[in-house]
Design a protein around this motif. Sequence first.
Motif, PDB file in Angstrom:
ATOM      1  N   GLY A  66      -6.270  -4.950   6.654  1.00 35.66           N
ATOM      2  CA  GLY A  66      -5.659  -5.686   5.550  1.00 35.66           C
ATOM      3  C   GLY A  66      -6.304  -5.368   4.214  1.00 35.66           C
ATOM      4  N   LEU A  67      -7.628  -5.304   4.195  1.00 37.20           N
ATOM      5  CA  LEU A  67      -8.345  -4.986   2.950  1.00 37.20           C
ATOM      6  C   LEU A  67      -8.014  -3.571   2.479  1.00 37.20           C
ATOM      7  CD1 LEU A  67     -10.448  -5.769   0.806  1.00 37.20           C
ATOM      8  CD2 LEU A  67     -12.225  -4.908   2.361  1.00 37.20           C
ATOM      9  N   SER A  68      -7.910  -2.634   3.403  1.00 40.07           N
ATOM     10  CA  SER A  68      -7.603  -1.246   3.043  1.00 40.07           C
ATOM     11  C   SER A  68      -6.232  -1.145   2.387  1.00 40.07           C
ATOM     12  CB  SER A  68      -7.659  -0.356   4.289  1.00 40.07           C
ATOM     13  OG  SER A  68      -8.928  -0.414   4.904  1.00 40.07           O
ATOM     14  N   ILE A  69      -5.239  -1.855   2.959  1.00 42.27           N
ATOM     15  CA  ILE A  69      -3.891  -1.842   2.379  1.00 42.27           C
ATOM     16  C   ILE A  69      -3.916  -2.466   0.980  1.00 42.27           C
ATOM     17  CG2 ILE A  69      -1.560  -2.788   2.606  1.00 42.27           C
ATOM     18  CD1 ILE A  69      -1.872  -2.512   5.641  1.00 42.27           C
ATOM     19  N   TRP A  70      -4.659  -3.562   0.826  1.00 44.75           N
ATOM     20  CA  TRP A  70      -4.727  -4.234  -0.473  1.00 44.75           C
ATOM     21  C   TRP A  70      -5.386  -3.347  -1.523  1.00 44.75           C
ATOM     22  CZ3 TRP A  70      -9.027  -7.056  -2.968  1.00 44.75           C
ATOM     23  CH2 TRP A  70      -8.619  -7.746  -4.109  1.00 44.75           C
ATOM     24  N   VAL A  71      -6.459  -2.640  -1.125  1.00 43.02           N
ATOM     25  CA  VAL A  71      -7.151  -1.747  -2.058  1.00 43.02           C
ATOM     26  C   VAL A  71      -6.205  -0.645  -2.538  1.00 43.02           C
ATOM     27  CG1 VAL A  71      -8.971  -0.010  -2.251  1.00 43.02           C
ATOM     28  CG2 VAL A  71      -9.460  -2.194  -1.173  1.00 43.02           C
ATOM     29  N   CYS A  72      -5.404  -0.090  -1.621  1.00 42.02           N
ATOM     30  CA  CYS A  72      -4.514   1.013  -1.984  1.00 42.02           C
ATOM     31  C   CYS A  72      -3.278   0.546  -2.748  1.00 42.02           C
ATOM     32  CB  CYS A  72      -4.092   1.780  -0.729  1.00 42.02           C
ATOM     33  SG  CYS A  72      -5.446   2.677   0.056  1.00 42.02           S
ATOM     34  N   GLU A  73      -2.736  -0.607  -2.370  1.00 41.96           N
ATOM     35  CA  GLU A  73      -1.529  -1.097  -3.031  1.00 41.96           C
ATOM     36  C   GLU A  73      -1.845  -1.853  -4.322  1.00 41.96           C
ATOM     37  OE1 GLU A  73       1.584  -0.662  -2.559  1.00 41.96           O
ATOM     38  OE2 GLU A  73       1.789   0.171  -0.554  1.00 41.96           O
ATOM     39  N   GLY A  74      -3.052  -2.428  -4.401  1.00 34.27           N
ATOM     40  CA  GLY A  74      -3.423  -3.192  -5.578  1.00 34.27           C
ATOM     41  C   GLY A  74      -4.067  -2.342  -6.655  1.00 34.27           C
ATOM     42  N   PHE A  75      -4.593  -3.020  -7.668  1.00 28.30           N
ATOM     43  CA  PHE A  75      -5.303  -2.350  -8.778  1.00 28.30           C
ATOM     44  C   PHE A  75      -4.452  -1.273  -9.447  1.00 28.30           C
ATOM     45  CE2 PHE A  75      -8.486  -3.792  -5.672  1.00 28.30           C
ATOM     46  CZ  PHE A  75      -9.237  -4.645  -6.470  1.00 28.30           C
ATOM     47  N   GLY A  76      -3.163  -1.564  -9.590  1.00 31.65           N
ATOM     48  CA  GLY A  76      -2.285  -0.604 -10.253  1.00 31.65           C
ATOM     49  C   GLY A  76      -2.019   0.640  -9.431  1.00 31.65           C
ATOM     50  N   LYS A  77      -2.222   0.547  -8.118  1.00 27.99           N
ATOM     51  CA  LYS A  77      -2.027   1.688  -7.206  1.00 27.99           C
ATOM     52  C   LYS A  77      -2.775   2.928  -7.680  1.00 27.99           C
ATOM     53  CE  LYS A  77       2.360   0.139  -5.270  1.00 27.99           C
ATOM     54  NZ  LYS A  77       3.742   0.505  -4.876  1.00 27.99           N
ATOM     55  N   GLN A  78      -4.028   2.695  -8.107  1.00 27.62           N
ATOM     56  CA  GLN A  78      -4.833   3.811  -8.618  1.00 27.62           C
ATOM     57  C   GLN A  78      -5.071   4.891  -7.576  1.00 27.62           C
ATOM     58  OE1 GLN A  78      -8.300   1.588 -10.070  1.00 27.62           O
ATOM     59  NE2 GLN A  78      -7.765   2.179 -12.161  1.00 27.62           N
ATOM     60  N   LEU A  79      -5.138   4.489  -6.305  1.00 25.18           N
ATOM     61  CA  LEU A  79      -5.450   5.451  -5.251  1.00 25.18           C
ATOM     62  C   LEU A  79      -4.217   6.174  -4.712  1.00 25.18           C
ATOM     63  CD1 LEU A  79      -8.120   3.340  -3.337  1.00 25.18           C
ATOM     64  CD2 LEU A  79      -8.521   5.292  -4.842  1.00 25.18           C
ATOM     65  N   GLN A  80      -3.026   5.788  -5.160  1.00 28.00           N
ATOM     66  CA  GLN A  80      -1.756   6.475  -4.881  1.00 28.00           C
ATOM     67  C   GLN A  80      -1.256   6.341  -3.453  1.00 28.00           C
ATOM     68  OE1 GLN A  80      -2.742  10.546  -6.213  1.00 28.00           O
ATOM     69  NE2 GLN A  80      -1.512  10.153  -8.037  1.00 28.00           N
ATOM     70  N   LEU A  81      -2.093   5.947  -2.514  1.00 22.69           N
ATOM     71  CA  LEU A  81      -1.686   5.923  -1.105  1.00 22.69           C
ATOM     72  C   LEU A  81      -0.899   4.649  -0.806  1.00 22.69           C
ATOM     73  CD1 LEU A  81      -2.005   7.560   1.564  1.00 22.69           C
ATOM     74  CD2 LEU A  81      -3.952   6.080   2.102  1.00 22.69           C
ATOM     75  N   PRO A  82       0.341   4.746  -0.331  1.00 19.27           N
ATOM     76  CA  PRO A  82       1.124   3.551   0.000  1.00 19.27           C
ATOM     77  C   PRO A  82       0.657   2.917   1.309  1.00 19.27           C
ATOM     78  CG  PRO A  82       2.381   5.525   0.505  1.00 19.27           C
ATOM     79  CD  PRO A  82       1.113   5.990  -0.158  1.00 19.27           C
ATOM     80  N   TRP A  83       1.164   1.735   1.595  1.00 24.83           N
ATOM     81  CA  TRP A  83       0.723   0.985   2.779  1.00 24.83           C
ATOM     82  C   TRP A  83       0.965   1.756   4.067  1.00 24.83           C
ATOM     83  CZ3 TRP A  83       4.331  -0.031   6.508  1.00 24.83           C
ATOM     84  CH2 TRP A  83       5.676   0.060   6.131  1.00 24.83           C
ATOM     85  N   TRP A  84       2.104   2.492   4.125  1.00 22.91           N
ATOM     86  CA  TRP A  84       2.388   3.223   5.359  1.00 22.91           C
ATOM     87  C   TRP A  84       1.391   4.368   5.570  1.00 22.91           C
ATOM     88  CZ3 TRP A  84       3.209   8.338   4.672  1.00 22.91           C
ATOM     89  CH2 TRP A  84       3.710   8.784   3.445  1.00 22.91           C
ATOM     90  N   GLY A  85       0.834   4.889   4.478  1.00 29.01           N
ATOM     91  CA  GLY A  85      -0.178   5.933   4.590  1.00 29.01           C
ATOM     92  C   GLY A  85      -1.467   5.398   5.205  1.00 29.01           C
ATOM     93  N   VAL A  86      -1.821   4.165   4.840  1.00 29.83           N
ATOM     94  CA  VAL A  86      -3.010   3.542   5.431  1.00 29.83           C
ATOM     95  C   VAL A  86      -2.802   3.339   6.924  1.00 29.83           C
ATOM     96  CG1 VAL A  86      -4.495   1.510   5.431  1.00 29.83           C
ATOM     97  CG2 VAL A  86      -3.613   2.395   3.263  1.00 29.83           C
ATOM     98  N   LEU A  87      -1.633   2.830   7.297  1.00 32.07           N
ATOM     99  CA  LEU A  87      -1.363   2.591   8.723  1.00 32.07           C
ATOM    100  C   LEU A  87      -1.315   3.896   9.510  1.00 32.07           C
ATOM    101  CD1 LEU A  87       1.334  -0.253   8.534  1.00 32.07           C
ATOM    102  CD2 LEU A  87      -1.130  -0.455   8.937  1.00 32.07           C
ATOM    103  N   LEU A  88      -0.761   4.955   8.908  1.00 25.71           N
ATOM    104  CA  LEU A  88      -0.722   6.251   9.591  1.00 25.71           C
ATOM    105  C   LEU A  88      -2.136   6.801   9.767  1.00 25.71           C
ATOM    106  CD1 LEU A  88       0.860   8.610  10.792  1.00 25.71           C
ATOM    107  CD2 LEU A  88       1.107   9.541   8.466  1.00 25.71           C
ATOM    108  N   ALA A  89      -2.978   6.647   8.741  1.00 31.04           N
ATOM    109  CA  ALA A  89      -4.374   7.090   8.859  1.00 31.04           C
ATOM    110  C   ALA A  89      -5.081   6.320   9.972  1.00 31.04           C
ATOM    111  CB  ALA A  89      -5.100   6.883   7.534  1.00 31.04           C
ATOM    112  N   CYS A  90      -4.828   5.018  10.056  1.00 34.10           N
ATOM    113  CA  CYS A  90      -5.428   4.209  11.123  1.00 34.10           C
ATOM    114  C   CYS A  90      -4.931   4.664  12.493  1.00 34.10           C
ATOM    115  CB  CYS A  90      -5.093   2.734  10.907  1.00 34.10           C
ATOM    116  SG  CYS A  90      -5.905   1.979   9.480  1.00 34.10           S
TER     117      CYS A  90
END
Length: 749
Positions: free
Chosen positions: A439-463
């Motif tokens: 959950g924290l990883s998805i929030w970090v990537c989707e939040g803060f103006g999406k600075q890290l560019q990775l969408p939520w599905w990218g985090v789940l695929l990496a997991c």
Amino acid sequence: MTVSVEGPDSQATIPGGTRIDVLDDEFNDSPIEQVRLTVPITDDPSVPALTFRTWVLGLLSCCTLAFLNQFFGYRQNQLYISSVSAQILVLPLGKLMAKTLPTKQFRVMGRTFSFNPGPFNLKEHVLITIFANSGSNSVYAVNIITIVKAFYRRSMHPMAAFLLAQSTQLLGYGWAGLFRKYLVDSPYMWWPDNLVQVSLFRALHEWEMRPKGGRTRLQYFSLVFVCSFAYYIIPSFFFPSIGALSFVCWIWKDSVTAQQIGSGLNGLGIGSFGLDWSTVASFLKSPLATPGFVFMNMLAGFVFIFYILTPIFYWSNVKDAKKFPFFSSSTFDSTGKRYNVSRVLDQKTFDINLKEYNSYSKLHLSMYFASTYGWSFAGLTATISHVALFHGKDIWDMWKKTSTAAKDQLGDIHTRLMKKNYEAVPQWWFHIMLALMVGLSIWVCEGFGKQLQLPWWGVLLACAIALTFTLPIGIIQATTNMQPGLNVITELVIGYLYPGKPLANVTFKTYGYISMSQALMFLGDFKLGHYMKIPPKSMFIAQLAGTLVASSTFFSTSWWLLNTVENICDPSKLPEGSPWTCPSDEVFYNASIIWGVIGPLRMFTKHGNYPEMNWFFLLGLLAPIPVWLLSRKFPKLEWIKLINMPIIIGTTAVMPPAKAVHYLMWFTVGIFFSFYVYRQHRAWWARHNYILSAALDAGVAFTAVLVYFTLQSNGINGPKWWGQDSTDHCPLAKCPTAPGVVVKGCPVF
């Protein structure tokens, strides 16, 4: 299942009425011979482990190593300080605390507490080393923070950066908890590397009398530490050039070819050497802790790849090699100039501008740097092939036994002692950690103006990738000590699925690859605690606290340096003699361009310049087969089995950022100690080898920090003279040799 023993020396009964002789080694000890020879089968559960001394020395070790390793991470010679240094140094400190702290007992929350519960013991020492191990393992996410601030010159929200560092390190706890039953409790998953640690712990805690006319281990450590501390003032302040001395360049000052051959930092390094321990141990870690057969495999790989293939490719002008430097990790355009990334990268969306890219140039690399990606492809498949051929049957047999043992809850003596004497870590602790970190990883990537560019599905695929590979790669590492990396796979996957976004690529790689790597580190430490009979809950708490503190320290150190060292990571603007050149981060930055901005479709297919690199996957897969066939045909020739194709192919994996002079000095020192000293002075080697390594590392580290805080941070960078230059005085080694290519400071052919 329960195991009932009818007598101290008689028999045990397991389900189904089968009776086992308790004296049988595989029941009363371990089924693995190496474990039987190394790990004691005794335990005293009354010995305290997570004590006040453990917390103080553990956190101190963790913070110190994390700070030093990140501090050196930005320097030209990236000295890596392992947990062995702390492991040796905390022993006298622990004994000192045991002698001086008050022994009065207190009642805290219904439990007895004391600052000094008795003599400093082995279990405390193991837990302190677990803390230190967290500090010695780098935080991969810091590379992302560095390239954003120092290379792309963009701002980054400090909380996003901090949580990125924490979440990528802690996510691995979830995978570790899911597979702990198979990779830790099973006696057949024996983690060979841990046996070295067990041996060192036992050696350090055995009673030692000072040899007549000699010194104790601590006295020897102190003597070498002082000498290393005093000497390093020369290469760190007065004479940085001593780290890489290239005599060929001094003789032929106007010859590009001669300097390409002689430069230890930008060429083949013929005749180049360094008189600096950080040159020896910076990128390849200490050569004193590497087995002899590894040197032979790596030397063969280094000569073949760097001294035979690379010159052939370059001077045959393969892929217009002469348009670019002989050895460089930079990116170039079709004219031989540095690739103008800002031209093809939309600064608002931070995405590739295809119109500008198509009107500009495809991405070009130096021939050597391009080939390193091919060798990394080959290394991945070679590891899989090698393990399948040489260890496949053993791994399969061990896995069947592991599955049976897990199903019947039958373990060796170590597992039974742990279950009998200590309460296990509840599985829900790991499940909660996993859910929170995802959950924290998805929030970090989707939040803060999406600075890290990775969408939520990218985090789940990496997991999903990390979850899929943790068990099979864990089995390989737990039985063979080899860990195939997922960095290439993760870069390829996200590079095809989500091209043009550099930060999305490196973030996906970090979550997919590092979370698996962290999980295996946690499991390896758990197995060490399993062998040393550390209470599992104490292990979990120490690992969790160590990871949190280490991640925070790595982040804080990097953030501080990135914001205080002017022009950090930009050698063209740094003052003469400045060590803050960030060689590893430059490679990471260029990888984000190659895999993220441009993408594998425009690099390694017909749309790019290097589609031939894909053949390296097949090359790596086939490479171990001839060695395996020879080992089957000549089973009595043991040396054939020591030929390790993954090691040979992966020899130059850290080159760049490592250079020729680093490899040459590492080989020289390592072969001398692994063969001559080990064979001719084995008693000395057994007593002093690892201590020498730790003391040299520690001396260099403390001198570098002292010089920085007292002198360099105040703008004092040493005397202005020829030796102050941190290069090897081979400026022409960076020059292209193709006709008509114009580069500042280079002759035009």
